[in-house]
Design an enzyme around this catalytic site. Sequence first.
Site, PDB file in Angstrom:
ATOM      1  N   HIS A   1      32.162  39.351  35.096  1.00 29.70           N
ATOM      2  CA  HIS A   1      32.349  40.611  35.820  1.00 29.70           C
ATOM      3  C   HIS A   1      33.187  41.560  34.984  1.00 29.70           C
ATOM      4  O   HIS A   1      34.043  41.131  34.212  1.00 29.70           O
ATOM      5  CB  HIS A   1      33.009  40.389  37.188  1.00 29.70           C
ATOM      6  CG  HIS A   1      34.305  39.645  37.145  1.00 29.70           C
ATOM      7  ND1 HIS A   1      34.385  38.273  37.038  1.00 29.70           N
ATOM      8  CD2 HIS A   1      35.593  40.094  37.172  1.00 29.70           C
ATOM      9  CE1 HIS A   1      35.661  37.908  37.031  1.00 29.70           C
ATOM     10  NE2 HIS A   1      36.411  38.991  37.099  1.00 29.70           N
TER      11      HIS A   1
ATOM     12  N   HIS B   1      35.757  44.772  35.394  1.00 28.84           N
ATOM     13  CA  HIS B   1      36.575  45.576  36.310  1.00 28.84           C
ATOM     14  C   HIS B   1      36.476  47.039  35.881  1.00 28.84           C
ATOM     15  O   HIS B   1      36.744  47.358  34.721  1.00 28.84           O
ATOM     16  CB  HIS B   1      38.060  45.191  36.203  1.00 28.84           C
ATOM     17  CG  HIS B   1      38.384  43.802  36.651  1.00 28.84           C
ATOM     18  ND1 HIS B   1      38.892  43.534  37.896  1.00 28.84           N
ATOM     19  CD2 HIS B   1      38.301  42.604  36.015  1.00 28.84           C
ATOM     20  CE1 HIS B   1      39.106  42.231  38.010  1.00 28.84           C
ATOM     21  NE2 HIS B   1      38.765  41.637  36.879  1.00 28.84           N
TER      22      HIS B   1
HETATM   23  P1  AMP Z   1      39.365  37.969  37.568  1.00 29.88           P
HETATM   24  O1  AMP Z   1      40.816  37.630  37.632  1.00 29.88           O
HETATM   25  O2  AMP Z   1      39.015  38.849  36.396  1.00 29.88           O
HETATM   26  O3  AMP Z   1      38.485  36.753  37.668  1.00 29.88           O
HETATM   27  O4  AMP Z   1      39.093  38.890  38.813  1.00 29.88           O
HETATM   28  C1  AMP Z   1      38.485  38.460  39.979  1.00 29.88           C
HETATM   29  C2  AMP Z   1      38.550  39.599  40.957  1.00 29.88           C
HETATM   30  O5  AMP Z   1      37.686  39.321  42.031  1.00 29.88           O
HETATM   31  C3  AMP Z   1      39.932  39.852  41.563  1.00 29.88           C
HETATM   32  O6  AMP Z   1      40.362  41.177  41.263  1.00 29.88           O
HETATM   33  C4  AMP Z   1      39.724  39.636  43.063  1.00 29.88           C
HETATM   34  O7  AMP Z   1      40.461  40.528  43.860  1.00 29.88           O
HETATM   35  C5  AMP Z   1      38.228  39.856  43.203  1.00 29.88           C
HETATM   36  N1  AMP Z   1      37.592  39.181  44.332  1.00 29.88           N
HETATM   37  C6  AMP Z   1      37.719  37.891  44.693  1.00 29.88           C
HETATM   38  N2  AMP Z   1      36.939  37.617  45.777  1.00 29.88           N
HETATM   39  C7  AMP Z   1      36.311  38.770  46.092  1.00 29.88           C
HETATM   40  C8  AMP Z   1      35.378  39.153  47.096  1.00 29.88           C
HETATM   41  N3  AMP Z   1      34.931  38.276  48.018  1.00 29.88           N
HETATM   42  N4  AMP Z   1      34.951  40.438  47.138  1.00 29.88           N
HETATM   43  C9  AMP Z   1      35.400  41.337  46.232  1.00 29.88           C
HETATM   44  N5  AMP Z   1      36.261  41.029  45.242  1.00 29.88           N
HETATM   45  C10 AMP Z   1      36.712  39.772  45.168  1.00 29.88           C
END
Ligand code: AMP
Length: 130
Positions: free
Chosen positions: A96, A98
């Site tokens: 993903h 950001h």
């Molecule tokens: P990372 O630390 O780069 O893996 O970021 C994962 C991101 O996913 C975090 O910013 C979380 O807030 C976000 N996240 C986790 N679960 C969900 C969800 N169900 N819907 C939207 N965002 C999510």
Amino acid sequence: MCIFCKIANKEIESFVVYEDEKVMAFLDIRPLSKGHTLVIPKEHYENVLEMPSDIAKDLTNAVKIVCEKLKKLGAEGFNIITNVNKVAGQEIMHAHIHVIPRYSEEESKPISFGKPIECDLEEVHKVLKD
Ligand code: AMP
Ligand code: ZN
């Protein structure tokens, strides 16, 4: 199946900002700024380095579309970040990107993955969904 695969399959609800055949973008549930969006390939890859280059291109195109949409919120700049592996802070092991919109009233520093902001995702989604 991982949580982002479930979001891509619409088994888990999300605030979708953009979607095409290969890619989906939705609001981060713990936003670092108003409109913080995650852009994912619908197919599961552990991180962006695992993606084939055609998917990487689709993802990049979607990031650009999302940035244009976020300008509707008044965004004047963006931090576009991807975390690869746990050591770099990756928590969800599905690739993903950001997209974190930035606003002139904030401090002009790169964003840090600290405390999320208070934000009504439904209100933000209303502005971005079309
Ligand atoms: P990372 O630390 O780069 O893996 O970021 C994962 C991101 O996913 C975090 O910013 C979380 O807030 C976000 N996240 C986790 N679960 C969900 C969800 N169900 N819907 C939207 N965002 C999510
Ligand atoms: Zn997945």
